[in-house]
Design a protein around this motif. Sequence first.
Motif, mmCIF file in Angstrom:
data_model
loop_
_atom_site.group_PDB
_atom_site.id
_atom_site.type_symbol
_atom_site.label_atom_id
_atom_site.label_comp_id
_atom_site.label_asym_id
_atom_site.label_seq_id
_atom_site.Cartn_x
_atom_site.Cartn_y
_atom_site.Cartn_z
ATOM 1 N N ASN A 186 0.839 -1.198 0.000
ATOM 2 C CA ASN A 186 0.000 0.000 0.000
ATOM 3 C C ASN A 186 0.883 1.261 0.000
ATOM 4 O O ASN A 186 1.253 1.798 1.033
ATOM 5 N N ASN A 187 1.164 1.753 -1.216
ATOM 6 C CA ASN A 187 2.006 2.946 -1.365
ATOM 7 C C ASN A 187 1.417 4.155 -0.677
ATOM 8 O O ASN A 187 2.143 4.970 -0.109
ATOM 9 N N THR A 188 0.078 4.296 -0.770
ATOM 10 C CA THR A 188 -0.579 5.457 -0.166
ATOM 11 C C THR A 188 -0.276 5.497 1.320
ATOM 12 O O THR A 188 0.115 6.536 1.862
ATOM 13 N N ALA A 189 -0.444 4.355 1.973
ATOM 14 C CA ALA A 189 -0.209 4.291 3.414
ATOM 15 C C ALA A 189 1.265 4.532 3.741
ATOM 16 O O ALA A 189 1.593 5.282 4.658
ATOM 17 N N ILE A 190 2.161 3.923 2.969
ATOM 18 C CA ILE A 190 3.600 4.066 3.236
ATOM 19 C C ILE A 190 4.056 5.514 3.018
ATOM 20 O O ILE A 190 4.787 6.071 3.836
ATOM 21 N N LEU A 191 3.590 6.130 1.917
ATOM 22 C CA LEU A 191 3.997 7.513 1.627
ATOM 23 C C LEU A 191 3.478 8.473 2.692
ATOM 24 O O LEU A 191 4.187 9.401 3.099
ATOM 25 N N SER A 192 2.244 8.241 3.140
ATOM 26 C CA SER A 192 1.665 9.147 4.117
ATOM 27 C C SER A 192 2.391 9.028 5.470
ATOM 28 O O SER A 192 2.746 10.046 6.082
ATOM 29 N N VAL A 193 2.640 7.803 5.900
ATOM 30 C CA VAL A 193 3.416 7.612 7.131
ATOM 31 C C VAL A 193 4.835 8.146 6.934
ATOM 32 O O VAL A 193 5.397 8.814 7.812
ATOM 33 N N GLY A 194 5.393 7.889 5.766
ATOM 34 C CA GLY A 194 6.755 8.337 5.471
ATOM 35 C C GLY A 194 6.901 9.836 5.594
ATOM 36 O O GLY A 194 7.867 10.325 6.193
ATOM 37 N N LYS A 195 5.949 10.564 5.060
ATOM 38 C CA LYS A 195 6.010 12.023 5.127
ATOM 39 C C LYS A 195 5.979 12.488 6.580
ATOM 40 O O LYS A 195 6.780 13.332 6.988
ATOM 41 N N ASN A 196 5.060 11.909 7.362
ATOM 42 C CA ASN A 196 4.995 12.279 8.781
ATOM 43 C C ASN A 196 6.280 11.925 9.512
ATOM 44 O O ASN A 196 6.747 12.684 10.361
ATOM 45 N N CYS A 197 6.849 10.776 9.191
ATOM 46 C CA CYS A 197 8.087 10.356 9.852
ATOM 47 C C CYS A 197 9.229 11.314 9.522
ATOM 48 O O CYS A 197 10.034 11.656 10.384
ATOM 49 N N ILE A 198 9.289 11.752 8.277
ATOM 50 C CA ILE A 198 10.348 12.685 7.874
ATOM 51 C C ILE A 198 10.172 14.005 8.623
ATOM 52 O O ILE A 198 11.124 14.545 9.183
ATOM 53 N N LEU A 199 8.923 14.507 8.655
ATOM 54 C CA LEU A 199 8.706 15.810 9.283
ATOM 55 C C LEU A 199 8.866 15.747 10.801
ATOM 56 O O LEU A 199 9.372 16.686 11.408
ATOM 57 N N SER A 200 8.479 14.635 11.412
ATOM 58 C CA SER A 200 8.535 14.601 12.880
ATOM 59 C C SER A 200 9.840 14.028 13.437
ATOM 60 O O SER A 200 10.067 14.077 14.634
ATOM 61 N N ASN A 201 10.696 13.483 12.574
ATOM 62 C CA ASN A 201 11.964 12.933 13.068
ATOM 63 C C ASN A 201 13.181 13.632 12.486
ATOM 64 O O ASN A 201 14.264 13.057 12.422
ATOM 65 N N SER A 202 13.010 14.857 12.047
ATOM 66 C CA SER A 202 14.129 15.545 11.432
ATOM 67 C C SER A 202 14.946 16.341 12.445
ATOM 68 O O SER A 202 15.915 16.993 12.081
ATOM 69 N N GLY A 203 14.548 16.282 13.719
ATOM 70 C CA GLY A 203 15.318 16.921 14.777
ATOM 71 C C GLY A 203 15.631 18.363 14.447
ATOM 72 O O GLY A 203 14.736 19.138 14.095
ATOM 73 N N ASN A 204 16.937 18.702 14.512
ATOM 74 C CA ASN A 204 17.324 20.089 14.264
ATOM 75 C C ASN A 204 17.181 20.471 12.796
ATOM 76 O O ASN A 204 17.398 21.605 12.418
ATOM 77 N N LYS A 205 16.822 19.495 11.944
ATOM 78 C CA LYS A 205 16.648 19.806 10.532
ATOM 79 C C LYS A 205 15.180 19.982 10.157
ATOM 80 O O LYS A 205 14.854 20.175 8.986
ATOM 81 N N ALA A 206 14.286 19.896 11.151
ATOM 82 C CA ALA A 206 12.858 19.973 10.860
ATOM 83 C C ALA A 206 12.511 21.273 10.144
ATOM 84 O O ALA A 206 11.773 21.273 9.159
ATOM 85 N N LEU A 207 13.103 22.381 10.621
ATOM 86 C CA LEU A 207 12.822 23.677 10.019
ATOM 87 C C LEU A 207 13.278 23.724 8.576
ATOM 88 O O LEU A 207 12.555 24.165 7.680
#
Length: 203
Positions: free
Chosen positions: A62-83
């Motif tokens: 399920n690409n839709t599910a993976i991409l959606s979780v992936g986007k959230n994971c990138i945005l919420s786990n970017s630490g000092n790079k979130a900005l």
Amino acid sequence: MCRSFVSLFIFVLVGLSHATTTNRDATMVMICDKLGLTFYTAAELTTIAKCIEPQFYKTPNNNTAILSVGKNCILSNSGNKALQAMSLYSNANNCLSPDSLDTVVTKLVPPIQTMTSTLVNKVKTTLSDCKKTNTQTADAKQETCLQKTYGVAKAAITLTYVDNTCKKVVNQHVSSAWWTCGKKYIPSVIKMDKYNCSKIVKA
Ligand SMILES: *[C@@H]1O[C@H](CO)[C@@H](O)[C@H](O)[C@H]1NC(C)=O
Ligand SMILES: *[C@@H]1O[C@H](CO)[C@@H](O)[C@H](O)[C@H]1NC(C)=O
């Protein structure tokens, strides 16, 4: 005193070498060192990957599910790079307007999947075979199966493989407006000049 210090030192060394030899970690090092990703360190990528894994493990098709979780994971786990990640995301959206990064990614995933189907199937078969046959408890099984999957992916993905896929995608599925934005923003994430793909000129 000295002896306990030495054994502590050895203990730490063994711990470190163990920590850096899982297939997951080695895959992230490969992505940074060989494929030229610069935006995240391998350690940061590992955190993001671990965040996406439960979804990938549960619904690998399920690409839709993976991409959606992936986007959230990138945005919420970017630490000092979130900005930085947020600003890159918003700059890319502005550049791509009236399209957006999400719509572009959603449109590019199916053709990329077709082009990489042999590799993707090999990776997914590794996972599904392991899910069918592994008899460990749920958590241990997930970790073992993901590590096996990373091992197969790491061996199959090379710089030339990514370059060739990129060339096909850009030539066949990327508009000249999208490519203008790609050339502007992709170098903030990856050493694009490692790829012959970066030399493509779209009319
Ligand atoms: C895939 O995931 C999405 C988002 O979680 C969900 O809405 C959809 O029903 C899933 N599709 C399938 C075929 O399971
Ligand atoms: C780019 O093209 C050159 C010349 O054909 C080739 O030697 C090189 O391996 C290519 N680069 C990649 C990343 O495949």
